[in-house]
Design a protein around this motif. Structure first.
Motif, PDB file in Angstrom:
ATOM      1  N   LEU A  44     -11.148  81.890 -36.900  1.00 17.13           N
ATOM      2  CA  LEU A  44     -10.216  82.345 -35.872  1.00 17.13           C
ATOM      3  C   LEU A  44     -10.496  81.640 -34.559  1.00 17.13           C
ATOM      4  O   LEU A  44     -11.619  81.615 -34.080  1.00 17.13           O
ATOM      5  N   ASN A  45      -9.465  81.058 -33.989  1.00 17.12           N
ATOM      6  CA  ASN A  45      -9.557  80.429 -32.681  1.00 17.12           C
ATOM      7  C   ASN A  45      -8.587  81.145 -31.757  1.00 17.12           C
ATOM      8  O   ASN A  45      -7.472  81.471 -32.142  1.00 17.12           O
ATOM      9  N   THR A  46      -9.030  81.398 -30.544  1.00 13.82           N
ATOM     10  CA  THR A  46      -8.167  82.057 -29.576  1.00 13.82           C
ATOM     11  C   THR A  46      -7.591  81.008 -28.641  1.00 13.82           C
ATOM     12  O   THR A  46      -8.318  80.188 -28.089  1.00 13.82           O
ATOM     13  N   GLN A  47      -6.292  81.049 -28.477  1.00  8.61           N
ATOM     14  CA  GLN A  47      -5.613  80.171 -27.538  1.00  8.61           C
ATOM     15  C   GLN A  47      -4.765  81.039 -26.622  1.00  8.61           C
ATOM     16  O   GLN A  47      -4.319  82.109 -27.004  1.00  8.61           O
ATOM     17  N   THR A  48      -4.558  80.571 -25.407  1.00  8.84           N
ATOM     18  CA  THR A  48      -3.755  81.326 -24.459  1.00  8.84           C
ATOM     19  C   THR A  48      -2.343  80.747 -24.409  1.00  8.84           C
ATOM     20  O   THR A  48      -2.163  79.541 -24.280  1.00  8.84           O
TER      21      THR A  48
ATOM     22  N   ILE B 240      -4.106  84.535 -31.356  1.00 11.34           N
ATOM     23  CA  ILE B 240      -5.110  84.156 -32.348  1.00 11.34           C
ATOM     24  C   ILE B 240      -4.460  83.240 -33.371  1.00 11.34           C
ATOM     25  O   ILE B 240      -3.441  83.566 -33.965  1.00 11.34           O
ATOM     26  N   LYS B 241      -5.087  82.086 -33.540  1.00 11.45           N
ATOM     27  CA  LYS B 241      -4.600  81.110 -34.507  1.00 11.45           C
ATOM     28  C   LYS B 241      -5.703  80.926 -35.540  1.00 11.45           C
ATOM     29  O   LYS B 241      -6.842  80.643 -35.200  1.00 11.45           O
ATOM     30  N   SER B 242      -5.386  81.119 -36.793  1.00  8.31           N
ATOM     31  CA  SER B 242      -6.421  81.002 -37.815  1.00  8.31           C
ATOM     32  C   SER B 242      -6.296  79.687 -38.565  1.00  8.31           C
ATOM     33  O   SER B 242      -5.207  79.167 -38.765  1.00  8.31           O
TER      34      SER B 242
END
Length: 171
Positions: A4-8, A16-18
């Motif tokens: 999971l990567n968090t992007q604004t 949340i982009k997985s």
């Protein structure tokens, strides 16, 4: 499994982009049953998910793949707060053997194989297994001391090369 990567977003709300995890490298550094099994269980689970696995055994974790020691790993009872027994009681003769037998019995009920069988099984699924060169030298071992599933004895630098792009897990 996913990473999971968090992007604004433009509005400041995190999104949340997985991304699927494709590769893990697991370092096993402890030579007791409770030190070896977490890494083996994680390696097995990753392989069952189709994830590429490299297992790196270092320091006392080598006990899990030394041919004449891997069948005799124990549960430490002295100085192990998770045992919930006083250190003095844990030091009594037979306590480690008792705890080891209990743990092995419980693992058998869950169909978790013994260390040797588990190492063979995980390797047979395509996981790569390596022993740490510095530790092997420090303990005066050779490749012949290890079970056949150890692919090679490698340096930490080589381990990092093999782990490029992997999630590294230290157990």
């Amino acid at each position: 499994m996913e990473n999971l990567n968090t992007q604004t977003q433009g509005n400041g709300v995190p999104q949340i982009k997985s991304q699927p995890i494709e590769k893990v490298s697991i370092i096993i550094s402890r030579g007791s049953l409770d030190g070896v099994y977490p890494g083996l269980i994680m390696a097995n689970g990753a392989r069952m998910e189709g994830i590429e696995v490299t297992v790196f055994f270092t320091f006392f974790g080598l006990e899990a793949v030394i041919d004449d020691k891997m069948d005799n790993l124990k549960v430490p009872t002295v100085g192990n707060p998770a045992m919930h027994i006083p250190t003095l009681l844990g030091s009594l003769p037979g306590m480690s053997a008792f705890a080891t037998k209990k743990m092995k019995d419980e693992m058998e009920k869950l169909d978790i194989p013994p260390v040797r069988e588990f190492v063979e099984m995980i390797h047979d699924t395509g996981a790569e297994m390596y022993a740490c060169r510095a530790t092997v030298d420090m303990f005066h071992l050779t490749k012949d001391d290890f079970c056949p599933q150890v692919d090679d004895v490698i340096s930490v630098g080589k381990f990092y090369e093999l782990s490029e792009g992997a999630q590294i897990i230290f157990t």
